[in-house]
Scaffold this motif. Structure first.
Motif, mmCIF file in Angstrom:
data_model
loop_
_atom_site.group_PDB
_atom_site.id
_atom_site.type_symbol
_atom_site.label_atom_id
_atom_site.label_comp_id
_atom_site.label_asym_id
_atom_site.label_seq_id
_atom_site.Cartn_x
_atom_site.Cartn_y
_atom_site.Cartn_z
ATOM 1 N N VAL A 141 27.596 12.061 47.928
ATOM 2 C CA VAL A 141 26.325 12.784 47.866
ATOM 3 C C VAL A 141 25.247 12.015 48.608
ATOM 4 N N ASP A 142 25.185 10.709 48.409
ATOM 5 C CA ASP A 142 24.196 9.888 49.117
ATOM 6 C C ASP A 142 24.387 9.969 50.625
ATOM 7 N N ALA A 143 25.626 10.200 51.045
ATOM 8 C CA ALA A 143 25.919 10.305 52.479
ATOM 9 C C ALA A 143 25.757 11.736 52.993
ATOM 10 N N GLY A 144 25.338 12.661 52.113
ATOM 11 C CA GLY A 144 25.162 14.053 52.530
ATOM 12 C C GLY A 144 26.474 14.795 52.696
ATOM 13 N N ARG A 145 27.504 14.371 51.954
ATOM 14 C CA ARG A 145 28.834 14.965 52.106
ATOM 15 C C ARG A 145 29.289 15.616 50.798
ATOM 16 N N ILE A 146 28.462 16.479 50.240
ATOM 17 C CA ILE A 146 28.778 17.137 48.979
ATOM 18 C C ILE A 146 30.063 17.951 49.077
ATOM 19 N N PHE A 147 30.379 18.439 50.273
ATOM 20 C CA PHE A 147 31.590 19.245 50.448
ATOM 21 C C PHE A 147 32.862 18.423 50.268
ATOM 22 N N ASP A 148 32.752 17.112 50.412
ATOM 23 C CA ASP A 148 33.922 16.250 50.260
ATOM 24 C C ASP A 148 34.059 15.708 48.841
ATOM 25 N N ALA A 149 33.098 15.997 47.975
ATOM 26 C CA ALA A 149 33.122 15.452 46.621
ATOM 27 C C ALA A 149 34.199 16.130 45.781
ATOM 28 N N PRO A 150 34.911 15.379 44.930
ATOM 29 C CA PRO A 150 35.923 15.982 44.040
ATOM 30 C C PRO A 150 35.275 17.015 43.113
ATOM 31 N N ASP A 151 35.880 18.189 43.026
ATOM 32 C CA ASP A 151 35.247 19.263 42.252
ATOM 33 C C ASP A 151 36.278 20.089 41.483
ATOM 34 N N ASN A 152 37.427 19.505 41.181
ATOM 35 C CA ASN A 152 38.498 20.270 40.536
ATOM 36 C C ASN A 152 38.090 20.819 39.174
ATOM 37 N N GLU A 153 37.201 20.130 38.491
ATOM 38 C CA GLU A 153 36.787 20.576 37.157
ATOM 39 C C GLU A 153 36.090 21.930 37.187
ATOM 40 N N LEU A 154 35.590 22.330 38.362
ATOM 41 C CA LEU A 154 34.863 23.587 38.484
ATOM 42 C C LEU A 154 35.750 24.745 38.927
ATOM 43 N N ASP A 155 37.045 24.486 39.098
ATOM 44 C CA ASP A 155 37.964 25.505 39.625
ATOM 45 C C ASP A 155 37.929 26.797 38.812
ATOM 46 N N GLU A 156 38.045 26.667 37.515
ATOM 47 C CA GLU A 156 38.176 27.839 36.657
ATOM 48 C C GLU A 156 36.926 28.716 36.718
ATOM 49 N N PHE A 157 35.754 28.078 36.678
ATOM 50 C CA PHE A 157 34.515 28.857 36.705
ATOM 51 C C PHE A 157 34.317 29.545 38.049
ATOM 52 N N VAL A 158 34.543 28.831 39.133
ATOM 53 C CA VAL A 158 34.358 29.430 40.463
ATOM 54 C C VAL A 158 35.359 30.550 40.673
ATOM 55 N N GLU A 159 36.570 30.404 40.154
ATOM 56 C CA GLU A 159 37.566 31.474 40.264
ATOM 57 C C GLU A 159 37.072 32.731 39.560
ATOM 58 N N ALA A 160 36.369 32.546 38.446
ATOM 59 C CA ALA A 160 35.835 33.690 37.709
ATOM 60 C C ALA A 160 34.708 34.382 38.464
ATOM 61 N N LEU A 161 34.041 33.640 39.350
ATOM 62 C CA LEU A 161 32.943 34.217 40.133
ATOM 63 C C LEU A 161 33.434 35.032 41.312
#
Length: 272
Positions: free
Chosen positions: A251-271
């Motif tokens: 995030v400090d490097a401006g690379r939010i797209f590379d950050a681990p985000d597996n915990e959000l899989d279920e919610f984003v799938e619902a969207l």
């Protein structure tokens, strides 16, 4: 009117007895924008990672093929552009402000309009509220499936402006594992209820730290109480995000797209 039934919802007359409805406060969307859903990301206090969760959700949705935007309503503490690595200022045409696009995510923040991103925003509440309304009505958002609104912490003027001026379809509450979680979450839930906005669920940030050597999870800030709190308020727990130094680095490097985000899989799938 002599034949008044006192049911303003079924009457078109503009009389002195008419009570304002929620729709009366909404600011219109401009003709260049078509936003299907607006989701506010809120917290009862600062420092819980609300902006981080907002940006991670937006990035995750974009990677899932959704058309996404982020409206940074945290005017005095804007951090969204840095997370996406945006360094250029926002542009405008003859009619609208133009959001800056980072890997498909459209972003509008006060830091994209300031000459120096380190300049403090020393404005009173009404001015800040006016800027947020402009970010909604004067920005050429185009076609979006979701617009995430990074709200300022608390339940003050700005939060009220967002709830009243924007057609918010639901809110996500961000919290951390601590003894005050129930009180903090309750403030956000009660405000959402007062404004007739559904609470989509709770994201607990800094939930635990996983040892990279043995894989054991440690509750650095104490045992989580989010499940009990969520059950009491009748809302789901959407995710429990760990303390991860790698996320901070990216995030400090401006690379939010590379950050681990597996915990959000279920919610984003619902969207989707």
């Amino acid at each position: 009117m002599s034949d008044c039934t006192h049911d303003c919802s079924s009457c078109s007359a503009n009389c002195s007895d008419r009570k304002p409805t929620k729709e009366d406060f909404l600011k219109p969307m401009n003709k260049y924008s078509n936003i299907k859903k607006v989701i506010g990301v809120v917290s009862g206090k600062g420092g819980v990672g609300k902006s981080l969760v907002t940006c991670m959700l937006a990035a995750k949705c974009a990677k899932a093929g959704l058309k996404v935007g982020v409206l940074d309503a945290d005017i005095t503490g804007p951090s969204v552009p840095k997370s996406f690595g945006i360094k250029t200022r926002a542009m405008q045409d003859d009619e609208c402000l133009l959001p800056t696009v980072a890997d498909g995510v459209k972003v509008m923040s006060i830091n994209l309009l300031l000459e120096d991103e380190n300049s403090p925003v020393v404005w009173r509440g009404p001015v800040i509220s006016g800027v947020i309304e402009q970010f909604w009505s004067d920005v050429r958002w185009g076609e979006l499936d979701y617009l995430f609104v990074d709200m300022p912490p608390g339940t003050g003027d700005v939060a009220l402006t967002v709830f009243q001026s924007l057609p918010v379809d639901g809110v996500i509450i961000v919290s951390t594992p601590q003894d005050l979680v129930k009180m903090i979450v309750s403030k956000a839930v009660n405000m959402a209820n007062m404004m007739d906005v559904p609470v989509l669920g709770i994201v607990e940030n800094m939930s635990y730290f996983e040892c990279p050597d043995c894989g054991k999870r440690h509750a650095v800030f104490g045992n989580s109480k989010v499940d009990e709190t969520a059950e009491e308020f009748g809302v789901p727990v959407l995710a429990k995000l760990p303390i991860n130094p790698e996320v901070n680095r990216l995030v400090d490097a401006g690379r939010i797209f590379d950050a681990p985000d597996n915990e959000l899989d279920e919610f984003v799938e619902a969207l989707k």
